[in-house]
Scaffold this active site. Sequence first.
Site, PDB file in Angstrom:
ATOM      1  N   TRP A   1      -3.798  -0.048  13.105  1.00  0.00           N
ATOM      2  CA  TRP A   1      -3.895   1.386  12.823  1.00  0.00           C
ATOM      3  C   TRP A   1      -5.238   1.970  13.279  1.00  0.00           C
ATOM      4  CZ3 TRP A   1      -2.283  -2.356   9.429  1.00  0.00           C
ATOM      5  CH2 TRP A   1      -3.259  -2.930   8.624  1.00  0.00           C
TER       6      TRP A   1
ATOM      7  N   GLU B   1      -2.378   3.659   5.367  1.00  0.00           N
ATOM      8  CA  GLU B   1      -3.176   3.924   4.160  1.00  0.00           C
ATOM      9  C   GLU B   1      -2.365   3.678   2.895  1.00  0.00           C
ATOM     10  OE1 GLU B   1      -6.319   4.935   3.443  1.00  0.00           O
ATOM     11  OE2 GLU B   1      -7.006   4.875   5.518  1.00  0.00           O
TER      12      GLU B   1
ATOM     13  N   THR C   1      -2.023  -3.611  -1.343  1.00  0.00           N
ATOM     14  CA  THR C   1      -1.591  -4.799  -0.602  1.00  0.00           C
ATOM     15  C   THR C   1      -2.638  -5.198   0.420  1.00  0.00           C
ATOM     16  OG1 THR C   1       0.623  -3.831  -0.822  1.00  0.00           O
ATOM     17  CG2 THR C   1       0.418  -5.739   0.598  1.00  0.00           C
TER      18      THR C   1
ATOM     19  N   TYR D   1       5.571  -2.281  -5.575  1.00  0.00           N
ATOM     20  CA  TYR D   1       5.206  -0.894  -5.923  1.00  0.00           C
ATOM     21  C   TYR D   1       6.081   0.078  -5.125  1.00  0.00           C
ATOM     22  CZ  TYR D   1       1.103  -3.050  -8.014  1.00  0.00           C
ATOM     23  OH  TYR D   1       0.270  -3.825  -8.761  1.00  0.00           O
TER      24      TYR D   1
ATOM     25  N   SER E   1       1.906  -6.520 -11.776  1.00  0.00           N
ATOM     26  CA  SER E   1       0.489  -6.287 -12.065  1.00  0.00           C
ATOM     27  C   SER E   1       0.201  -6.294 -13.568  1.00  0.00           C
ATOM     28  CB  SER E   1       0.018  -4.972 -11.436  1.00  0.00           C
ATOM     29  OG  SER E   1       0.866  -3.939 -11.848  1.00  0.00           O
TER      30      SER E   1
END
Length: 390
Positions: A54, A67, A73, A112, A331
Amino acid sequence: MLPTFRCADSASLGDIPSIPPLEDGACSIPTLDVGFLRRSLLAWYAQQGRSLPWRETRDPYAIWISEVMLQQTQVKTVIPYYHRWLEQFPTVTALAQADQQQVLKVWQGLGYYARARRLHQAAQQLLERHQGQFPSSFDAVMALAGIGQTTAGGILSAAFNLPYPILDGNVKRVLARLCAIQEPPNRRLKQLWQVSSEVLDTQHPRDFNQALMDLGATVCTPKQPQCDRCPWQSVCQAYARNLQTQLPMSEPRNPIPHKQIGVAVIWNEQGQILIDRRRPEGLLGGMWEFPGGKIEPGETVEACIQREIQEELAIDIAVGDRLIVIDHAYSHFRVTLNVHHCSHLNGDPQPLECDEIRWVRPDELEQYPFPKANVQIIEAILATAIPARS
Ligand code: SF4
């Protein structure tokens, strides 16, 4: 709003400033020489910066995707997902027009999942509000789903070279050490944002922010910071006081809850398996799964599965052999999935606590987005159940 900048910019690289006296928890960046901080970090970055996919583009769409993927991660995990995502959804429009299931399938394994749902939603907002173009205004970027201040700063600096600061986990750690902040960083966010604004090189915001992230990821690492390789060693307050391995301070942690779950792989007479799609909200919203639920105190796994399936799907089943037991950590909690083969006995399944249910053949399971722990169940089904049942 552009960040404030109020520090002197006077030292040359060879002109190492002395460390000012510091009270515990005080943040002394305004008294440090930000010119030295900028030049030394950019010089280090020119030599040691990582080559990342990126960083080879100025396309704000691609940078935005990276982003968001990087929010929770690690880089090495993100890289293949980033490439796959851009192959599948090369533009904002392609993403906006995709089916949510397709989006979740490409995200599968990154965790997530709200991040994927919000990317999809924000792509639709970009189409409606900006004709599919990514805006360069801070307020317009912040108005998109799933974008907070540090993600906005990361995108605007990387894509448009605009002077917006960032404060991700790596940057918090570096700045908390630089200033020897003796409180958990999340209790000093205002000050850390101020420091990130002040040190930001407004002439080179793209490279500076990337350099700051690299410093945190490769040198000022959580456990063993390599201060002898650090361009800021001579001005670092934590290093000067030998606090680099004690800072940043962490929040006291509560014990992580552990849930025991009973899970059913329900077969019908046609050799199909029943799967359900979770409601759109929550940690795994929109993902498919094998039905089941939490084992109550004193309940056996078999009794739990029978009860849950009756409550969720209104059908009777016979609980058979154990297929697999899976431990998985999220988490904020851990689960143990106790998975059993089951046979459908009576009733038409009803989606009482989910969005949708389907009977599918085992070889069709891979078409659906499943959470990581359920992927292990599919592997166990494919490895053991098909030969036994074919
Ligand atoms: S000197 Fe050490 S603790 Fe300080 S910023 Fe550099 S790596 Fe981090």
